[in-house]
Motif scaffolding. Structure first.
Motif, PDB file in Angstrom:
ATOM      1  N   UNK A  56       0.832  -1.207   0.000  1.00 42.11           N
ATOM      2  CA  UNK A  56       0.000   0.000   0.000  1.00 42.11           C
ATOM      3  C   UNK A  56       0.865   1.255   0.000  1.00 42.11           C
ATOM      4  N   UNK A  57       1.946   1.237   0.758  1.00 40.56           N
ATOM      5  CA  UNK A  57       2.866   2.381   0.773  1.00 40.56           C
ATOM      6  C   UNK A  57       3.514   2.586  -0.595  1.00 40.56           C
ATOM      7  N   UNK A  58       3.926   1.490  -1.229  1.00 43.20           N
ATOM      8  CA  UNK A  58       4.499   1.588  -2.583  1.00 43.20           C
ATOM      9  C   UNK A  58       3.467   2.141  -3.565  1.00 43.20           C
ATOM     10  N   UNK A  59       2.249   1.647  -3.478  1.00 47.42           N
ATOM     11  CA  UNK A  59       1.192   2.102  -4.392  1.00 47.42           C
ATOM     12  C   UNK A  59       0.857   3.572  -4.162  1.00 47.42           C
ATOM     13  N   UNK A  60       1.012   4.058  -2.932  1.00 43.90           N
ATOM     14  CA  UNK A  60       0.721   5.468  -2.646  1.00 43.90           C
ATOM     15  C   UNK A  60       1.686   6.395  -3.372  1.00 43.90           C
ATOM     16  N   UNK A  61       2.777   5.832  -3.887  1.00 39.32           N
ATOM     17  CA  UNK A  61       3.773   6.607  -4.628  1.00 39.32           C
ATOM     18  C   UNK A  61       3.635   6.408  -6.135  1.00 39.32           C
ATOM     19  N   UNK A  62       2.563   5.756  -6.563  1.00 35.65           N
ATOM     20  CA  UNK A  62       2.375   5.465  -7.991  1.00 35.65           C
ATOM     21  C   UNK A  62       2.213   6.726  -8.827  1.00 35.65           C
ATOM     22  N   UNK A  63       1.635   7.765  -8.217  1.00 35.40           N
ATOM     23  CA  UNK A  63       1.388   9.015  -8.946  1.00 35.40           C
ATOM     24  C   UNK A  63       0.928  10.071  -7.970  1.00 35.40           C
ATOM     25  N   UNK A  64       0.999  11.342  -8.330  1.00 36.39           N
ATOM     26  CA  UNK A  64       0.396  12.366  -7.477  1.00 36.39           C
ATOM     27  C   UNK A  64      -1.100  12.073  -7.320  1.00 36.39           C
TER      28      UNK A  64
END
Length: 191
Positions: A56-64
């Motif tokens: 989830x933390x990695x996915x939160x950095x997928x895009x602004x």
């Protein structure tokens, strides 16, 4: 809960409590997704239920704009198969809305995270980034992710401000629907 009350009260929630969602509630939300209509009943979707904090933390950095995933205890990635239907994206959009609507009556909140046609923080394609994090095969698409959790914010229900009657026409574009009063010409958008 009455359907129109659900539509009025459901709002996009972007901050969530650090509280695990019981499996039976997750399965109830997925059952709502399974009831979604699709063109020719082809059902061109897959679901990835994500509750791993690191992912989830990695996915939160997928895009602004993906930052709600950083506080969400759960997310559901909608994965589409373009080979199953020429309207796979529309079908996946409908199933995502079913997921949104299913969260509210069980006390949860949700927000749609657009992935397709977006860029990550480092300029990469956001969909490719998500595909790598979730190990999604290249022949499938990841148009969006729904962040889900117990709301850590409150929002007022929608009121009359969302009723855009000026966008409703009668029999042809530009003729106001009228809503019981005499129809009148509405201004046509330029373009």
């Amino acid at each position: 809960m009455e359907f129109f009350e659900l539509l009025r009260k459901r709002r996009s929630i972007r901050r969530f409590k650090d509280e695990k969602i019981p499996r039976k509630i997750v399965e109830l939300i997925l059952k709502a997704a399974f009831l979604s209509p699709s063109s020719h009943n082809r059902r061109p979707w897959y679901f990835i239920v994500i509750d791993d904090r690191e992912k989830l933390d990695l996915l939160s950095k997928a895009k602004p704009g993906a930052n709600p995933l950083a506080s969400a205890p759960l997310a559901i990635a909608i994965v589409g198969d373009p080979e199953k239907s020429d309207v796979w994206l529309e079908d996946c959009s409908i199933v995502a809305e079913h997921i949104h609507l299913a969260t509210f009556p069980v006390g949860l909140g949700s927000v749609w995270i657009q992935i397709m046609n977006r860029k990550s923080f480092d300029g990469r394609d956001a969909e490719e980034y998500v595909r790598e994090v979730l190990n999604v095969p290249k022949n499938l698409r990841v148009p969006f992710i729904i962040a889900i959790g117990f709301p850590a914010e409150e929002k007022k229900p929608h009121g009359k401000e969302v009723e855009e009657w000026w966008k409703v026409f009668h029999n042809e574009f530009g003729v106001a629907y009228g809503r019981g009063e005499e129809s009148r010409e509405s201004p046509r958008p330029k373009g």
